[in-house]
Each structure stands twice: as structure tokens, then as C-alpha cells.
Design a protein around this motif. Structure first.
Motif, short mmCIF file in Angstrom:
data_model
loop_
_atom_site.label_atom_id
_atom_site.label_comp_id
_atom_site.label_asym_id
_atom_site.label_seq_id
_atom_site.Cartn_x
_atom_site.Cartn_y
_atom_site.Cartn_z
N ARG A 35 0.86 -1.18 0.00
CA ARG A 35 0.00 0.00 0.00
C ARG A 35 0.89 1.23 0.00
N PRO A 38 -1.46 8.62 0.68
CA PRO A 38 -1.37 9.97 0.13
C PRO A 38 -0.35 10.79 0.92
N PHE A 40 1.36 14.74 1.57
CA PHE A 40 1.11 16.18 1.45
C PHE A 40 2.44 16.87 1.76
N ASN A 58 -4.57 5.40 -5.11
CA ASN A 58 -5.56 6.43 -4.76
C ASN A 58 -5.67 7.50 -5.84
N TYR A 63 -8.45 15.28 -2.95
CA TYR A 63 -7.95 16.25 -1.95
C TYR A 63 -7.82 17.66 -2.52
N GLU B 236 -5.56 15.15 7.89
CA GLU B 236 -5.21 15.67 6.58
C GLU B 236 -5.52 14.64 5.49
N ARG B 237 -5.28 13.38 5.84
CA ARG B 237 -5.44 12.30 4.90
C ARG B 237 -6.85 11.72 4.93
N CYS B 238 -7.49 11.78 6.09
CA CYS B 238 -8.78 11.11 6.30
C CYS B 238 -9.84 11.67 5.36
N LEU B 239 -10.62 10.77 4.74
CA LEU B 239 -11.68 11.19 3.82
C LEU B 239 -13.02 11.35 4.52
N ALA B 240 -13.06 11.05 5.82
CA ALA B 240 -14.29 11.21 6.60
C ALA B 240 -15.39 10.25 6.18
N VAL B 328 -7.33 5.23 2.66
CA VAL B 328 -6.13 6.05 2.53
C VAL B 328 -5.01 5.58 3.46
#
Lengths: 324, 344
Positions: A35, A38, A40, A58, A63, B236-240, B328
Motif C-alpha cells: 500500500r 497519500p 502532502f 488512490n 484532496y 489531513e489524509r482522512c476522507l471522513a 487512505v
């Protein structure tokens, strides 16, 4: 493709160091070898965290609207599908064109991790190496073996028609060869559509009955950016929070209609579904309708107007009086 | 393993007949194949086709004790003539078959919440008391599994009424409680030999050895704190989405909804999650957890701080479903490793 990873890092470093972008969205090593996560990246010294390999699955466009709202320009490492999503976001005024830098990576497809499992069906303790080209080395309790990425390709990648980004500000690497199933992207959905209507009804009912309404499909979809989804609207409540097959069907059908002419078949909805619901078959059916009736493909040209974003008197009227 | 009851052996050829007998007196719930890769606990009929081998199922049996949607009462009329009718608790005798040790422990955590406070939840209590849990020891860990890091074991018995261990052509049957003993009476078993007992010990040891602890739980629990910078990094990464909560065998938060028709209506509860923005949205618009940062903090703190403070036990049994299904790659093990490492 190791060269591609280096190119991603070099370009990211250049853009950040020169202040041309505030942030780079890319991929970093994940918590397990099959895996990625993401990434940033905001500081030039962090760019070596960026990776490129057959697990960069992904769609990072999801984002982008928030990243742009946070300020500055944002660069995105974009496969063909990601780039199409970005084009859609630009067309729909979610992301100003000048605020995004598309770092296009020609994609040869991502690996389906479940197909790497050993004889016991588990990925526990598996070690994965990648030769930088088309072969994965696997090692677990069953011993060492190797597979090609093409052998374990994700279905959405096998069917991909635009694996080389249609729009990029910087193209990192040469155009990739076409994917093996690109000539027949609708074969599977056509087989489904050929089944009698009652059979299809029963099939879809059985699929949506499994839905647990976690909304991972919606959350992972770059085109599902509504601030309040119709499913969440509380006053008035359009949909019940009771998890019944009828409500789930309304959700999945409603979502599919909202995505007609906008979905780029990145397949993230289906990848993230914990219940194995073949969500992208719905989207693919509607994509075919839009192509046949309006001659339009989503996410290729930021200057074009999506069919559902405009009206012409001569537009076909699917299901209208003349077709009945 | 309990020595109170004799150890038995059930030949696999006799499994079907046992399940059919259980079906006469019980609702039978077991792991069934939804797709090639998805396995869920579902009620099964006269020809039970259970998926009993391989890693633990995709979905936990939680929904059979805490249904995703559950009517609490209905109401008719309005004003002074309003009449409420409480929903009858469901006490159907139920066997949940093939429960993995992590999921059985998780039900103990739900017991803490629904039965361990001043008010007992009548619906949960009725179902729980009517349910017998037949466990299945894990031989194959899934890649997200970390039960041994949070005090569990692939062959743990906490919360189970009996534990089966797959020995190839037969199951070793360890009876653990009186309800388990009653259930075992209808199975065509023979007494286990010393060889069987040895094979079980070896298999349990092998499974445990495949799962070394990944972090120091006590250290992690000490360091989980409100101000941690980690929450913003996770957010920041979490898509909720709600994948982690809805697959979690211990997540239990719910919403209550009234659905009204001209003649009356229904109040039901349904699973909800702190990861959704509307979970804490107030009627007047204020949201005390305005961003995903607060929501990330809530989910981890609830399991590894608040429940520990209230009941002395973490609300996580290491099933690893959240790890594997997070879109994610937010990995709770990495979060706990980070907290555990802070104190060192």
C-alpha cells in the motif's frame, strides 16, 4: 519507472523550492509494502518521501478542492484517471485552472493487492519488492515467487482508455502503451445489461442489500464534492437513515445519476467499498449512454461543456416521448 | 483453556448434522461468502454454507447484537391522544457460529457499554442473553491483525461459550460455559485424545507466534492525549467516511431518528460515527467538532483513553478491519506505535 519516481521528486523539489507551489500531493510509502498513502509535501527537504510504484492506487484529485481552498498553488502527481478528475474539477469551477499544477505520470496500471495473497488467502507478513518495471517479487510463508503487474492488474486499470494523462502541465516520462482491455471497456457491463430485467433487478437488489452506508464510495470520489450530500440532508430529510435495501438503492442510483457524464471511471468507489458492491458498473453504464447520445467523454478537455451542464433543444431525450 | 469441561472432538463429517440440529431450536448466524473476497455473518438456513477457513471475515458479527437499524418504539395519534408502543425486545435463541476471538472479546466491550452502566440497554441485553457464541480459533492472520498487541490471542476464549480449533479432518471442541455445554450436547463428538490436545496446543502456539506484539499497549495508553499534533496529520489524509467505524466490532455509537407519517411514526436508532461531520452537528448549526482533526482525535481517544478510564479496558481488540479497509491507509497500529514511542 524508477526514473519516473526520481522525476516526480525532482519536479516537486523544484516547484516547492522556487515557491511556485505551496504543496505537492503525491504518494508515500504506506504502512505495509503493498500500500502507499497519500502524501502532502510542503517542504523541499521532504520530497524524497514521494514514491512511484504499482501501488499508487488512490485518486489524489479528491484532496484538491480543499488543498486549493487552503491557499496557494497545488501540484498533484496525476495518473491518467487522476488527471481526468482534475479536468472535471476545473470544468465545474471547483478548482481554478491557474491554482493547480498537474504532474502527469504515464501509468501502466496498478496491482490488485488481494491477488498477491499466498495459498492461505492472507497477505499477512508478505514482503513485496518491485523491480522498477513490470515485475513484483513476493515472499511469505509459502516462499518466494514473482508475478508481473499485468498478471495482477486491477480491473479498472485493465479497462483504462486514458492511462497517459490527457492534460498535464509537466509530463514526467513517455506516453504509456494502451492498456489490454481499453478496446472493449463496456464488455462486462454489456453482458450484465443483456440479462433479463427481472434478473438484473434481483442482481442489483442483492448487491445493494449488502451496503452498510459507510459512504466510503462517496468520500473517495473526486466528483462527489457536494458540501451536503442529498443522503445527509436533515431538513427536510430526503433519505432515511434506516439502512434498508430501498434506501441503499436510492443512494447508489442517485449517486450514479449525479455522476453521469462526470465519472472518469477511476474506480475508487468500488476499490474502497468494503462490501464488494460493483459500484462502477452503474457508472460505466451511464458513461456509455452519455458517449452514445452526446458524443462526450468526461475529463479530457477543460474547455468543453459537460452534457449535463448545458441544454440544447436538439439534445436527445432518453426515455422521452419519441422513444417510448 | 478451561479444564472444567472435557475436551471433545467433532469430525468434520458431523458438522452439517450438528448445525441442522441447532437450526431446529435456534436462529443460526455464521460467516457466509458474499463475494470471492467478502465474508459476512448472516442468518443461515437448512443448508448452511459457511466459510470457516482463512482469515477472519470482512465484517464482524456485531450487527447481530447491535443491528444497524433498530426500532425503539412506534407512536400513534398526537397531543394528549399520543400513544407510544415500545418495540418488543428480540430474545430469539441465537447461535453465532465461527466467531473469531477478537470479535468475541469485542462483544465484551459492548457489554461494558450497554450493560455495565447504570442504565442497561434492554434491546442489547435481550439479544445478548439469548445468544450463544461458538468460537473458531484463528490459524491464518489477516494482514491488519494485531490482537496480541492489545491483550488478545488468535485462540483467546474471552466472551466465547465454546472454541473450535480446526485440526484438518476434525474440530477440537473446547466447551467454556454452561450454554456452550448445552449446545455441545447435540453434536456427535468423541472425547479428545492426548494427541488431539497436543495438536491444538501446537496450532495455537503457531498462530500466536505469527503475530508478535507491534507496540507497547500500556505506553500507548499513557500517551494518548488531547493536544497531540498527530490528530491533524491523520485528519489531513482522512476522507471522513465511516468504513473504520462500521466495520469495527467495538464501535457502537448510534443516532436516533423519528420518521413521522400523518397517523404516527417510528423512532429507531441506527449506527452512526464520529467520523461524519453531522455526528455532532447541533440543531442550531454549531458543531463542537468542526474539523476532521477533532473527529480523528475522538475515535482514537474514545477507544484508547475514555473507555480505558471508564472500564479499565481499551475499546479495541485488534481485528485490524479498520487497518485493511481504510481507503487512505490510516493504520491505527502506526498511530499507537507513535504514542507508545513518545514516552521512551
Amino acid at each position: 519507472m524508477r526514473a519516473l519516481e526520481q522525476a516526480v521528486r525532482d519536479k516537486a523539489r523544484e516547484l516547492l523550492a522556487s515557491g511556485q507551489v505551496r504543496q505537492v500531493l503525491g504518494y508515500q510509502t504506506g504502512s505495509v509494502p503493498f500500500r502507499t498513502a497519500p502524501a502532502f509535501i510542503q517542504a523541499p527537504e521532504d520530497v524524497d518521501r514521494l514514491v512511484w510504484n504499482p501501488f499508487c492506487t488512490n485518486n489524489l484529485a479528491v484532496y484538491l478542492p480543499a488543498a486549493v481552498r487552503a491557499g496557494g498553488r497545488v501540484a498533484v502527481v496525476a495518473k491518467g484517471c487522476d488527471a481526468r478528475s482534475i479536468v472535471t474539477l476545473i470544468q465545474e469551477h471547483q478548482v481554478p485552472r491557474e491554482r493547480v499544477v498537474i504532474l502527469g505520470v504515464p501509468c501502466t496500471g496498478m496491482a490488485e493487492t488481494t491477488r498477491l495473497a499466498g495459498a492461505d488467502g492472507s497477505l499477512h507478513g508478505i514482503a513485496v519488492t518491485w523491480d522498477g518495471d513490470g515485475t513484483l517479487g513476493l515472499s511469505d510463508a509459502d516462499g518466494a515467487r514473482s508475478v508481473t503487474v499485468q498478471d495482477v492488474l486491477q480491473e479498472r486499470c485493465r479497462l483504462c482508455e486514458h492511462n497517459t494523462p490527457a492534460l498535464a502541465d509537466e509530463m514526467l516520462g513517455e506516453a504509456a502503451p494502451p492498456m489490454p482491455g481499453a478496446a472493449e471497456p463496456f464488455a462486462a457491463v454489456q453482458a450484465l445489461a443483456n440479462r433479463p430485467v427481472e434478473e438484473r433487478r434481483a442482481y442489483w437488489r442483492a448487491q445493494v442489500e449488502r451496503c452498510i452506508r459507510c459512504y466510503a464510495c462517496r468520500a473517495a470520489c473526486p466528483a462527489c464534492y457536494c458540501r451536503t450530500c442529498f443522503m445527509d440532508k436533515a431538513a427536510p430529510r430526503w433519505a432515511s437513515k434506516a439502512n434498508t435495501a430501498d434506501e441503499s438503492w436510492m443512494f447508489h442510483a442517485g449517486r450514479a445519476f449525479h455522476l453521469a457524464g462526470r465519472c472518469v471511471e477511476c474506480g475508487e468507489c468500488e476499490r474502497v467499498c468494503p462490501m464488494g458492491i460493483p459500484i462502477s458498473a452503474l457508472n460505466r453504464m451511464l458513461d456509455r449512454e452519455v458517449r452514445e447520445r452526446f458524443g462526450y467523454r468526461a475529463g479530457l478537455d477543460p474547455e468543453s461543456v459537460p452534457p449535463l451542464g448545458t441544454f440544447r433543444p436538439e439534445d436527445p431525450d432518453p426515455g422521452g416521448a419519441e422513444e417510448r | 483453556m478451561s479444564d472444567q469441561y472435557p475436551q471433545r472432538i467433532l469430525p468434520k463429517a458431523a458438522l452439517r448434522r450438528w448445525l441442522e440440529r441447532l437450526l431446529v431450536s435456534h436462529r443460526l448466524v455464521g460467516p457466509v461468502a458474499d463475494t470471492e473476497t467478502v465474508t459476512s455473518y448472516r442468518p443461515v438456513g437448512p443448508e448452511p454454507m459457511l466459510r470457516l477457513s482463512g482469515p477472519r471475515p470482512t465484517v464482524s458479527p456485531k450487527a447481530h447484537l447491535l443491528p444497524q437499524t433498530e426500532t425503539l418504539f412506534t407512536f400513534q395519534g398526537s397531543g394528549p391522544a399520543l400513544a407510544l408502543t415500545a418495540a418488543a425486545p428480540d430474545a430469539t435463541p441465537t447461535v453465532v457460529f465461527g466467531v473469531r476471538p477478537c470479535d468475541a472479546r469485542a462483544l465484551r466491550r459492548l457489554d461494558d457499554v450497554f450493560l455495565g452502566r447504570t442504565e442497561r440497554d434492554v434491546h442489547y441485553e435481550n439479544r445478548r442473553q439469548a445468544t450463544v457464541l461458538v468460537g473458531l480459533a484463528c490459524a491464518t492472520p489477516s494482514w491488519g491483525c494485531f490482537c496480541t498487541s492489545v491483550g488478545g490471542s488468535p485462540a483467546g476464549t474471552e466472551g466465547l461459550d465454546m472454541l473450535l480449533t480446526d485440526l484438518g479432518d476434525r474440530y477440537h471442541v473446547a466447551v467454556l460455559t454452561p450454554p456452550g455445554e448445552e449446545l455441545a450436547a447435540s453434536a456427535e463428538t468423541v472425547e479428545a485424545t492426548a494427541n488431539d490436545a497436543e495438536a491444538v496446543r501446537a496450532q495455537h502456539a503457531e498462530a500466536a507466534a505469527r503475530m508478535p506484539p507491534e507496540f507497547e499497549l500500556e505506553a500507548a495508553l499513557r500517551n494518548v492525549r488531547w493536544e497531540a499534533p498527530l490528530w491533524a496529520q491523520v485528519a489531513e489524509r482522512c476522507l471522513a467516511c465511516g468504513v473504520c467505524s462500521f466495520l469495527c466490532p467495538t464501535c457502537h455509537c448510534f443516532d436516533m431518528q423519528d420518521e413521522v407519517t400523518p397517523d404516527g411514526g417510528v423512532r429507531f436508532r441506527c449506527w452512526d460515527t464520529c467520523q461524519f461531520s453531522e455526528f455532532t452537528q447541533m440543531g442550531a448549526g454549531h458543531n463542537p467538532r468542526p474539523t476532521q482533526t477533532e473527529r480523528a482525535r475522538q475515535r482514537v481517544s474514545h477507544k484508547f483513553k475514555y473507555l480505558v478510564e471508564e472500564f479499565g479496558r481499551a475499546g479495541c481488540t485488534g481485528c485490524g478491519r479498520c487497518v485493511e479497509r481504510c481507503p487512505v491507509n490510516i493504520d491505527i497500529r502506526a498511530i499507537l506505535r507513535e504514542f507508545a514511542g513518545e514516552g521512551q
